[in-house]
Scaffold this motif. Sequence first.
Motif, mmCIF file in Angstrom:
data_model
loop_
_atom_site.group_PDB
_atom_site.id
_atom_site.type_symbol
_atom_site.label_atom_id
_atom_site.label_comp_id
_atom_site.label_asym_id
_atom_site.label_seq_id
_atom_site.Cartn_x
_atom_site.Cartn_y
_atom_site.Cartn_z
ATOM 1 N N PHE A 65 -33.101 -75.754 94.045
ATOM 2 C CA PHE A 65 -33.347 -76.496 92.809
ATOM 3 C C PHE A 65 -34.684 -77.222 92.878
ATOM 4 N N HIS A 66 -34.954 -77.839 94.023
ATOM 5 C CA HIS A 66 -36.197 -78.597 94.194
ATOM 6 C C HIS A 66 -37.407 -77.666 94.230
ATOM 7 N N VAL A 67 -37.266 -76.554 94.924
ATOM 8 C CA VAL A 67 -38.391 -75.630 95.076
ATOM 9 C C VAL A 67 -38.720 -74.941 93.761
ATOM 10 N N ARG A 68 -37.697 -74.521 93.029
ATOM 11 C CA ARG A 68 -37.920 -73.824 91.771
ATOM 12 C C ARG A 68 -38.079 -74.776 90.598
ATOM 13 N N GLY A 69 -37.597 -76.015 90.763
ATOM 14 C CA GLY A 69 -37.720 -76.998 89.697
ATOM 15 C C GLY A 69 -36.774 -76.744 88.535
ATOM 16 N N VAL A 70 -35.704 -76.016 88.787
ATOM 17 C CA VAL A 70 -34.764 -75.663 87.734
ATOM 18 C C VAL A 70 -33.410 -75.364 88.386
ATOM 19 N N LEU A 71 -32.331 -75.560 87.655
ATOM 20 C CA LEU A 71 -31.014 -75.224 88.169
ATOM 21 C C LEU A 71 -30.776 -73.729 88.068
ATOM 22 N N VAL A 72 -30.418 -73.117 89.186
ATOM 23 C CA VAL A 72 -30.096 -71.698 89.223
ATOM 24 C C VAL A 72 -28.726 -71.545 89.890
#
Length: 275
Positions: free
Chosen positions: A202-209
């Motif tokens: 979540f932190h690395v992509r900046g979005v919830l997956v």
Amino acid sequence: MAEPIAAHPFDVATRVERVGSRCRGRTSEAYWAFIGPFGGVTAATLLRAVLEDEARAGDPLALTVNFCAAISRGSFDLEVRRSRANRSTQHWSIELSQAEGGMAATATAVLAVRRDGFSHQPAHLPHAAAFETLARYPTLDTPAWIQQYEFRFAEGAPNFGPEPRAVPGSALSQFWIRDVPARPLDFLSLASMGDAFFARIFHVRGVLVPFGTVSLTTYFHVDAAELARLGPGPILAVADASVFHKGFSDQKGELWSQAGQLLATCYQIGYFRDR
């Protein structure tokens, strides 16, 4: 007559009942995540089943939980076996199953009798702003389990948007954490807090997956008396990751006392999917 003291929500969520040679537990809405119970409270429940066994001796040294399938709302059964024991250690296995769905989690736990002797901690408490100087992270409108903790981020606070970042962000987070309401620290709370790091993806992509923990291992570095002296905490939680590759990623975590004692180290592997 004095009113009975209500059990802490965490103790309600991790409660196990002996039913013959087995134990039985039940999921808790207070610790519900996105599609199932918070993995940390499941780990703590499995550990409680061992710690409350009359054959138990020593304190937790290691706990590994493998999440095999989704755990549905409702009751579940625990099969608890002591595999081997000697003067210093005990080895236990635990299996969690449900009437519909079968096996959902397996675990191994190692208990040990710690003896006084040589002690040396090369690791040092990471530099982080003091608990009292940091604002409380807002948990309103978050999954239920997050609301059961107080988070104060020194670094790597969640900052998720609607679209993935063009450039991956940092996987490092540092935050102070304690139970809400306050609860004295014990091995069950450490087992749970070891999974209280938001997914590194979540932190690395900046979005919830879509994400889920596959396997979680916690090593405990203190005994019960040392933990009891810490009261309700808070403790400093530090998490980072080394690799995100072909749908799986790791996570390395540390739990520290305010005085700089390393309480536990936590490692996990999880899956993720692009949205």
